[in-house]
Design a protein around this motif. Structure first.
Motif, PDB file in Angstrom:
ATOM      1  N   ILE A 119    -122.676  57.019 -63.289  1.00 19.73           N
ATOM      2  CA  ILE A 119    -121.358  57.557 -63.632  1.00 19.73           C
ATOM      3  C   ILE A 119    -121.487  58.286 -64.966  1.00 19.73           C
ATOM      4  N   VAL A 120    -121.137  59.552 -64.967  1.00 19.77           N
ATOM      5  CA  VAL A 120    -121.309  60.417 -66.136  1.00 19.77           C
ATOM      6  C   VAL A 120    -119.947  60.831 -66.666  1.00 19.77           C
ATOM      7  N   CYS A 121    -119.821  60.869 -67.996  1.00 21.83           N
ATOM      8  CA  CYS A 121    -118.564  61.328 -68.601  1.00 21.83           C
ATOM      9  C   CYS A 121    -118.850  62.027 -69.929  1.00 21.83           C
ATOM     10  N   ASN A 122    -118.227  63.175 -70.111  1.00 24.02           N
ATOM     11  CA  ASN A 122    -118.281  63.907 -71.370  1.00 24.02           C
ATOM     12  C   ASN A 122    -116.850  64.019 -71.886  1.00 24.02           C
ATOM     13  N   PRO A 123    -116.325  62.953 -72.520  1.00 24.09           N
ATOM     14  CA  PRO A 123    -114.920  62.955 -72.940  1.00 24.09           C
ATOM     15  C   PRO A 123    -114.721  63.850 -74.159  1.00 24.09           C
ATOM     16  N   PRO A 124    -113.471  64.144 -74.515  1.00 24.02           N
ATOM     17  CA  PRO A 124    -113.222  64.871 -75.771  1.00 24.02           C
ATOM     18  C   PRO A 124    -113.839  64.099 -76.936  1.00 24.02           C
ATOM     19  N   TRP A 125    -114.416  64.815 -77.878  1.00 25.69           N
ATOM     20  CA  TRP A 125    -115.221  64.170 -78.908  1.00 25.69           C
ATOM     21  C   TRP A 125    -114.445  63.741 -80.142  1.00 25.69           C
ATOM     22  N   ILE A 126    -113.252  64.269 -80.340  1.00 26.65           N
ATOM     23  CA  ILE A 126    -112.544  64.029 -81.603  1.00 26.65           C
ATOM     24  C   ILE A 126    -111.288  63.197 -81.358  1.00 26.65           C
ATOM     25  N   PRO A 127    -111.181  62.019 -81.970  1.00 24.69           N
ATOM     26  CA  PRO A 127    -110.000  61.174 -81.777  1.00 24.69           C
ATOM     27  C   PRO A 127    -108.825  61.667 -82.635  1.00 24.69           C
ATOM     28  N   ALA A 128    -108.156  62.694 -82.154  1.00 16.61           N
ATOM     29  CA  ALA A 128    -107.001  63.267 -82.852  1.00 16.61           C
ATOM     30  C   ALA A 128    -106.060  63.844 -81.811  1.00 16.61           C
ATOM     31  N   ARG A 129    -104.842  64.120 -82.244  1.00 13.39           N
ATOM     32  CA  ARG A 129    -103.816  64.587 -81.302  1.00 13.39           C
ATOM     33  C   ARG A 129    -103.972  66.093 -81.059  1.00 13.39           C
ATOM     34  N   PRO A 130    -104.050  66.523 -79.788  1.00 14.71           N
ATOM     35  CA  PRO A 130    -104.103  67.963 -79.510  1.00 14.71           C
ATOM     36  C   PRO A 130    -102.769  68.609 -79.822  1.00 14.71           C
ATOM     37  N   SER A 131    -102.816  69.861 -80.269  1.00 11.74           N
ATOM     38  CA  SER A 131    -101.574  70.579 -80.580  1.00 11.74           C
ATOM     39  C   SER A 131    -101.119  71.456 -79.426  1.00 11.74           C
ATOM     40  N   SER A 132    -101.899  71.503 -78.356  1.00  7.38           N
ATOM     41  CA  SER A 132    -101.523  72.274 -77.171  1.00  7.38           C
ATOM     42  C   SER A 132    -102.263  71.715 -75.963  1.00  7.38           C
ATOM     43  N   ALA A 167    -109.259  69.022 -73.986  1.00 13.12           N
ATOM     44  CA  ALA A 167    -110.691  68.834 -73.747  1.00 13.12           C
ATOM     45  C   ALA A 167    -111.458  68.600 -75.042  1.00 13.12           C
ATOM     46  N   ILE A 168    -110.794  68.787 -76.192  1.00 17.12           N
ATOM     47  CA  ILE A 168    -111.452  68.634 -77.488  1.00 17.12           C
ATOM     48  C   ILE A 168    -110.965  67.402 -78.219  1.00 17.12           C
ATOM     49  N   PHE A 169    -109.661  67.145 -78.131  1.00 13.38           N
ATOM     50  CA  PHE A 169    -109.051  66.053 -78.892  1.00 13.38           C
ATOM     51  C   PHE A 169    -108.574  64.946 -77.954  1.00 13.38           C
ATOM     52  N   ASP A 170    -108.928  63.720 -78.312  1.00 20.80           N
ATOM     53  CA  ASP A 170    -108.640  62.531 -77.496  1.00 20.80           C
ATOM     54  C   ASP A 170    -107.870  61.534 -78.352  1.00 20.80           C
ATOM     55  N   PRO A 171    -106.531  61.555 -78.320  1.00 27.35           N
ATOM     56  CA  PRO A 171    -105.742  60.678 -79.196  1.00 27.35           C
ATOM     57  C   PRO A 171    -106.139  59.213 -79.047  1.00 27.35           C
ATOM     58  N   GLU A 172    -106.467  58.592 -80.187  1.00 28.49           N
ATOM     59  CA  GLU A 172    -106.841  57.169 -80.224  1.00 28.49           C
ATOM     60  C   GLU A 172    -108.005  56.846 -79.282  1.00 28.49           C
ATOM     61  N   SER A 173    -108.810  57.865 -78.975  1.00 29.16           N
ATOM     62  CA  SER A 173    -109.986  57.694 -78.104  1.00 29.16           C
ATOM     63  C   SER A 173    -109.607  57.107 -76.746  1.00 29.16           C
ATOM     64  N   ARG A 174    -108.464  57.532 -76.214  1.00 33.95           N
ATOM     65  CA  ARG A 174    -107.970  56.939 -74.962  1.00 33.95           C
ATOM     66  C   ARG A 174    -108.915  57.168 -73.789  1.00 33.95           C
ATOM     67  N   MET A 175    -109.397  58.411 -73.632  1.00 33.37           N
ATOM     68  CA  MET A 175    -110.283  58.673 -72.499  1.00 33.37           C
ATOM     69  C   MET A 175    -111.615  57.954 -72.679  1.00 33.37           C
ATOM     70  N   LEU A 176    -112.127  57.959 -73.905  1.00 32.76           N
ATOM     71  CA  LEU A 176    -113.380  57.254 -74.185  1.00 32.76           C
ATOM     72  C   LEU A 176    -113.246  55.770 -73.854  1.00 32.76           C
TER      73      LEU A 176
END
Length: 382
Positions: free
Chosen positions: A271-284, A289-298
């Motif tokens: 199982i492979v995953c490349n989640p958003p790398w930065i734990p911050a809130r996206p503005s749009s 794909a870049i920002f993952d609030p509170e590392s939810r996807m990770l």
């Protein structure tokens, strides 16, 4: 019809049109109609004050005005005495940079242009943007207003889609669609092509690609001989993009695309995953794909692995340590997440990014970018 509507006064008449904004922002409340006679200083001042500027002049002049406004936004203030300069932590520098980016976008997005129902622009010297707008917005039956800056983004994305991105590690070209993360930084694909495959794949050739996007990692797994790959994404645009790429590469016989939040049903050997790398809130929406609030996807990926891996299977996590250098997440916190998910680390392979911003010393985040490593973490259930 629940679509947002923008209203303004023009020629002593009250007018309105459909409002389009990929960020989902509401239509501006103050709108002033302008044309080629508007000085850049005045336009910039009005935009800073929150007034939207609906353009009625020559299209190419509108582009020049936007560039002039951008120069005013980016104009550097005179440097203070270096001894009086505040010293920011990496995290503070990141948040200040994000705030400046947001304020810049908010100002430049105030320059608006009109569109006809068929995605043509009723302005002099306007380009043919029908195909780019049709891809991003779909078919339309009513006139609308949108930001010129957003339109230029649509045009750029459409050109990327036509041209495609050469993925040297695969010997393939991937064509990103509008709104789907483009694998411009493709070093992480090389990690996927070089990591040792789990032995279990020899007898149970099943893999999941979580958050497939353009389908590039599913294509990488297929190129390595994995027979059955389920690629998931919750974004319909990504699924359409992935299907388009995998069809073009003649890999749909190995890859099934499924709309899902993280995992599909069943279990896999890899199982492979490349989640958003930065734990911050996206503005749009485009920044998800870049920002993952509170590392939810990770966190979701790590905690779901135990239930979806076959015995002796592996989870491959592709993750940059950029957030660590920014002070947004520590290595210890990452290892604690892995441990809390009842997983163990089998190995890790690192690769150094080689994109142009690594050597851009004017970038406020240069120190973090220069130190960044992208890693493939091989994980297994304890």
């Amino acid at each position: 019809m629940n679509d947002p509507v923008i209203c303004w006064s023009e020629d002593n008449e009250e007018k309105s049109a459909r409002w389009r904004c990929e960020k989902g922002l509401p239509p501006p409340k103050r709108v002033q109609v302008i044309d080629d006679r508007m000085p850049a200083d005045t336009a910039y001042r009005l935009a800073c004050e929150g007034t939207a500027l609906l353009w009625r002049g020559d299209f190419q002049n509108a582009r020049q005005l936007l560039q002039a406004m951008a120069r005013r936004v980016d104009k550097k203030k005179p440097e203070k005495n270096p001894r009086q300069q505040p010293v920011f932590t990496p995290a503070e520098a990141f948040h200040r940079h994000r705030l400046a980016q947001s304020q810049r976008a908010r100002t430049l997005e105030k320059l608006l242009i009109p569109f006809n129902p068929d995605h043509t622009i009723p302005l002099r010297r306007a380009p043919d943007v029908h195909a780019a707008c049709l891809e991003a917005y779909g078919a339309c039956t009513v006139a609308y207003i949108a930001s010129l800056r957003e339109l230029l983004g649509l045009i750029g994305a459409y050109e990327w889609r036509k041209k495609g991105i050469e993925i040297a590690a695969l010997g393939m070209t991937i064509h990103p669609h509008y709104g789907v993360f483009a694998p411009i930084r493709s070093e992480y694909v090389k990690l996927i092509t070089q990591a040792p495959l789990p032995k279990l794949l020899a007898t149970q050739s099943i893999a999941f690609d979580i958050g497939t996007g353009t389908g590039v990692l599913a294509a990488a797994l297929a190129s390595r001989g994995v027979q059955h790959i389920t690629a998931t994404d919750q974004d319909p645009r990504a699924l359409t993009c992935g299907r388009d790429n995998l069809t073009r590469l003649n890999l749909l016989n190995q890859v099934e695309l499924v709309q899902a939040d993280l995992f599909p049903a069943g279990q896999a050997a890899l199982i492979v995953c490349n989640p958003p790398w930065i734990p911050a809130r996206p503005s749009s929406p485009l920044e998800h794909a870049i920002f993952d609030p509170e590392s939810r996807m990770l966190r979701g990926f790590l905690h779901g692995l135990r239930d979806h891996l076959l015995a002796d299977g592996e989870g491959w996590l592709i993750l940059s340590d950029f957030a660590e250098h920014l002070g947004l997440r520590t290595r210890e916190e990452l290892l604690q997440m892995i441990d809390a998910a009842n997983l163990k680390v089998l190995g890790r392979t690192d690769i150094k990014p080689h994109h142009p911003r690594v050597s851009d010393t004017s970038d406020p985040l240069h120190a973090a970018r220069a130190a960044e490593l992208t890693s493939l973490w091989r994980l297994a259930v304890k």
